[in-house]
Design a protein around this motif. Structure first.
Motif, PDB file in Angstrom:
ATOM      1  N   GLY A  68       0.794  -1.223   0.000  1.00 36.29           N
ATOM      2  CA  GLY A  68       0.000   0.000   0.000  1.00 36.29           C
ATOM      3  C   GLY A  68       0.827   1.273   0.000  1.00 36.29           C
ATOM      4  O   GLY A  68       0.363   2.326   0.444  1.00 36.29           O
ATOM      5  N   ASN A  69       2.082   1.195  -0.520  1.00 39.33           N
ATOM      6  CA  ASN A  69       2.973   2.360  -0.587  1.00 39.33           C
ATOM      7  C   ASN A  69       3.132   3.039   0.774  1.00 39.33           C
ATOM      8  O   ASN A  69       2.941   4.244   0.928  1.00 39.33           O
ATOM      9  CB  ASN A  69       2.477   3.358  -1.638  1.00 39.33           C
ATOM     10  N   ILE A  70       3.490   2.229   1.761  1.00 36.91           N
ATOM     11  CA  ILE A  70       3.597   2.744   3.128  1.00 36.91           C
ATOM     12  C   ILE A  70       4.945   3.394   3.412  1.00 36.91           C
ATOM     13  O   ILE A  70       5.095   4.067   4.436  1.00 36.91           O
ATOM     14  CB  ILE A  70       3.345   1.613   4.151  1.00 36.91           C
ATOM     15  N   PHE A  71       5.910   3.213   2.512  1.00 36.92           N
ATOM     16  CA  PHE A  71       7.227   3.795   2.718  1.00 36.92           C
ATOM     17  C   PHE A  71       7.523   4.853   1.657  1.00 36.92           C
ATOM     18  O   PHE A  71       7.057   4.764   0.519  1.00 36.92           O
ATOM     19  CB  PHE A  71       8.310   2.720   2.679  1.00 36.92           C
ATOM     20  N   SER A  72       8.324   5.843   2.028  1.00 34.02           N
ATOM     21  CA  SER A  72       8.745   6.892   1.104  1.00 34.02           C
ATOM     22  C   SER A  72       9.882   6.392   0.208  1.00 34.02           C
ATOM     23  O   SER A  72      10.517   5.361   0.485  1.00 34.02           O
ATOM     24  CB  SER A  72       9.231   8.117   1.885  1.00 34.02           C
ATOM     25  N   ASN A  73      10.164   7.130  -0.857  1.00 34.68           N
ATOM     26  CA  ASN A  73      11.293   6.780  -1.724  1.00 34.68           C
ATOM     27  C   ASN A  73      12.604   6.786  -0.950  1.00 34.68           C
ATOM     28  O   ASN A  73      13.481   5.953  -1.186  1.00 34.68           O
ATOM     29  CB  ASN A  73      11.381   7.751  -2.903  1.00 34.68           C
ATOM     30  N   GLU A  74      12.742   7.726  -0.035  1.00 37.18           N
ATOM     31  CA  GLU A  74      13.962   7.767   0.775  1.00 37.18           C
ATOM     32  C   GLU A  74      14.091   6.508   1.633  1.00 37.18           C
ATOM     33  O   GLU A  74      15.179   5.945   1.770  1.00 37.18           O
ATOM     34  CB  GLU A  74      13.973   9.011   1.653  1.00 37.18           C
ATOM     35  N   ASP A  75      12.970   6.045   2.187  1.00 34.18           N
ATOM     36  CA  ASP A  75      12.985   4.780   2.929  1.00 34.18           C
ATOM     37  C   ASP A  75      13.429   3.638   2.020  1.00 34.18           C
ATOM     38  O   ASP A  75      14.232   2.785   2.424  1.00 34.18           O
ATOM     39  CB  ASP A  75      11.591   4.447   3.470  1.00 34.18           C
ATOM     40  N   LEU A  76      12.894   3.611   0.807  1.00 29.63           N
ATOM     41  CA  LEU A  76      13.216   2.527  -0.116  1.00 29.63           C
ATOM     42  C   LEU A  76      14.705   2.513  -0.458  1.00 29.63           C
ATOM     43  O   LEU A  76      15.317   1.441  -0.567  1.00 29.63           O
ATOM     44  CB  LEU A  76      12.378   2.638  -1.390  1.00 29.63           C
ATOM     45  N   VAL A  77      15.293   3.688  -0.642  1.00 26.33           N
ATOM     46  CA  VAL A  77      16.738   3.756  -0.886  1.00 26.33           C
ATOM     47  C   VAL A  77      17.492   3.187   0.311  1.00 26.33           C
ATOM     48  O   VAL A  77      18.438   2.403   0.161  1.00 26.33           O
ATOM     49  CB  VAL A  77      17.176   5.208  -1.157  1.00 26.33           C
ATOM     50  N   LEU A 133      21.724  13.277  -7.043  1.00 26.41           N
ATOM     51  CA  LEU A 133      22.907  13.634  -6.273  1.00 26.41           C
ATOM     52  C   LEU A 133      22.702  13.131  -4.850  1.00 26.41           C
ATOM     53  O   LEU A 133      21.681  13.425  -4.221  1.00 26.41           O
ATOM     54  CB  LEU A 133      23.102  15.151  -6.265  1.00 26.41           C
ATOM     55  N   ILE A 134      23.652  12.364  -4.349  1.00 30.12           N
ATOM     56  CA  ILE A 134      23.606  11.897  -2.965  1.00 30.12           C
ATOM     57  C   ILE A 134      24.447  12.857  -2.145  1.00 30.12           C
ATOM     58  O   ILE A 134      25.670  12.739  -2.068  1.00 30.12           O
ATOM     59  CB  ILE A 134      24.159  10.459  -2.820  1.00 30.12           C
ATOM     60  N   ARG A 135      23.804  13.852  -1.559  1.00 31.52           N
ATOM     61  CA  ARG A 135      24.560  14.830  -0.766  1.00 31.52           C
ATOM     62  C   ARG A 135      25.118  14.200   0.489  1.00 31.52           C
ATOM     63  O   ARG A 135      26.209  14.555   0.953  1.00 31.52           O
ATOM     64  CB  ARG A 135      23.672  16.020  -0.400  1.00 31.52           C
ATOM     65  N   SER A 136      24.382  13.229   1.051  1.00 31.11           N
ATOM     66  CA  SER A 136      24.818  12.568   2.272  1.00 31.11           C
ATOM     67  C   SER A 136      24.209  11.176   2.334  1.00 31.11           C
ATOM     68  O   SER A 136      23.083  10.969   1.883  1.00 31.11           O
ATOM     69  CB  SER A 136      24.385  13.387   3.495  1.00 31.11           C
ATOM     70  N   ILE A 137      24.964  10.226   2.892  1.00 30.67           N
ATOM     71  CA  ILE A 137      24.459   8.876   3.130  1.00 30.67           C
ATOM     72  C   ILE A 137      23.881   8.762   4.535  1.00 30.67           C
ATOM     73  O   ILE A 137      22.826   8.177   4.742  1.00 30.67           O
ATOM     74  CB  ILE A 137      25.585   7.837   2.941  1.00 30.67           C
ATOM     75  N   PHE A 138      24.584   9.284   5.518  1.00 24.56           N
ATOM     76  CA  PHE A 138      24.143   9.222   6.918  1.00 24.56           C
ATOM     77  C   PHE A 138      24.119  10.631   7.496  1.00 24.56           C
ATOM     78  O   PHE A 138      25.158  11.154   7.878  1.00 24.56           O
ATOM     79  CB  PHE A 138      25.077   8.313   7.731  1.00 24.56           C
ATOM     80  N   PRO A 139      22.938  11.284   7.551  1.00 26.35           N
ATOM     81  CA  PRO A 139      21.640  10.773   7.107  1.00 26.35           C
ATOM     82  C   PRO A 139      21.488  10.902   5.595  1.00 26.35           C
ATOM     83  O   PRO A 139      22.195  11.682   4.953  1.00 26.35           O
ATOM     84  CB  PRO A 139      20.652  11.698   7.827  1.00 26.35           C
ATOM     85  N   LEU A 140      20.547  10.143   5.031  1.00 26.70           N
ATOM     86  CA  LEU A 140      20.303  10.209   3.599  1.00 26.70           C
ATOM     87  C   LEU A 140      19.790  11.585   3.194  1.00 26.70           C
ATOM     88  O   LEU A 140      18.885  12.137   3.820  1.00 26.70           O
ATOM     89  CB  LEU A 140      19.260   9.159   3.191  1.00 26.70           C
TER      90      LEU A 140
END
Length: 330
Positions: free
Chosen positions: A133-142, A171-178
């Motif tokens: 049901g699309n319960i997670f955001s794209n950022e969560d999926l990454v 562009l991945i500005r940061s991994i931790f946090p995403l």
């Protein structure tokens, strides 16, 4: 994730598990070009071709069952499979998680440098999220899919995962946090040659220098900034000038026969520039016109025919869709 957020998301999942909207989906998961020459681990781009095909279906009992139809003999144990590891990470944040059947038709060859592991990792979490049901955001999926990359290379990185999920150039500005930034870009054609040799991402990382000269770092920062600015300003000349890597490419290119000749001949044929796709051995070139991209394909072909190395080529464009979901109610 906070407890109340999980409660809210599981409530939206319940009717799907009861047999409502969809029991299964098919997804096309795109190949990706990571690094984009100067942007090691921070820039990535999704392609229209090639793509993996995956089928993900809810099971009546818990557990993850994986099968491959592609002949690459990849592991099917969830913990050892990149798709399985990504899905396991997702299900850790779902109360009373359902089971899943996953069938993977891998059309992006493992070890190609075209984001093969990212395609499986991104494809499965997008598909499972749809079924939940699309319960997670794209950022969560990454975040979940990066666990698949760790299985493949020993390192969590998102430069292939992010464009596979978001589409386009990221562009991945940061991994931790995403912190993921989607970039606009002018129309571009992408020519890829994949010499049929394998360069393992883990091996390609091992040969990198551990220290970088300050003057090289400054030059690289300028190229990354210039490339991002070129994309966003639709400035083809700036894009071409910025497609330079003074840190990673000089080392990794030694693993790829014919690299220097391919790059030189492609630019002479009119390409804006390009370089190693991910950790290689694939090489990509960007062009403003399709006719130029096709001429680049021709000169790439000449190099590998002369070297006697089998190869595959693609002339394609940027995919702004990312993983594409199709209903599968069979």
């Amino acid at each position: 994730m906070k407890e109340e957020q999980l409660d809210k998301k599981i409530a939206s999942f319940a009717p799907l598990a009861a047999g409502g909207i969809s029991k299964g989906v098919k997804v096309f998961a795109p190949a990706t070009v990571a690094n984009l020459v100067c942007g090691f681990d921070v820039l990535g781009m999704a392609l229209h071709r090639p793509q993996d095909l995956m089928s993900v279906r809810l099971r009546d009992e818990p557990g993850i069952v994986i099968q491959h139809t592609d002949g690459y003999q990849l592991p099917v144990e969830p913990e050892k499979n990149v798709a399985g590891a990504a899905l396991l990470a997702m299900l850790e944040e779902v109360k009373e998680p359902p089971g899943f059947d996953i069938t993977i038709d891998k059309r992006i060859k493992p070890g190609s440098g075209l984001g093969s592991s990212a395609a499986s990792s991104a494809g499965v979490v997008v598909a499972a999220n749809h079924l939940l049901g699309n319960i997670f955001s794209n950022e969560d999926l990454v975040r979940f899919a990066m666990n698949g990359e760790k299985v493949a290379s020993g390192v969590k990185h998102a430069d292939n995962i992010a464009p596979a999920i978001y589409g386009g150039i990221t562009l991945i500005r940061s991994i931790f946090p995403l912190d993921i930034v989607q970039l606009s870009a002018p129309p571009l054609y992408v020519t890829v040659v994949h010499p049929q040799i394998e360069v393992r991402t883990s091996d390609a990382r091992q040969i990198l220098r551990k220290e970088v000269k300050l003057k090289d770092a400054i030059r690289q920062w300028g190229n990354i900034a210039g490339l991002v600015a070129g994309f966003m300003k639709n400035d083809y000349s700036l894009i071409g000038r910025s497609l330079e890597d003074v840190i990673i490419e000089p080392v990794r290119s030694m693993l790829i026969p014919g690299f220097d000749e391919v790059k030189k001949n492609s630019k002479e044929a009119g390409a804006l520039g390009g370089g190693i796709s991910g950790s290689g051995p694939s090489i990509f070139m960007l062009s403003r016109e399709e006719s130029t991209a096709q001429q680049v394909e021709y000169v790439m072909t000449e190099v590998y025919v002369k070297l006697g190395i089998d190869f595959k080529t693609y002339v394609t464009t940027i995919s702004y869709d990312g993983v594409k979901v199709l209903e599968d109610n069979e």
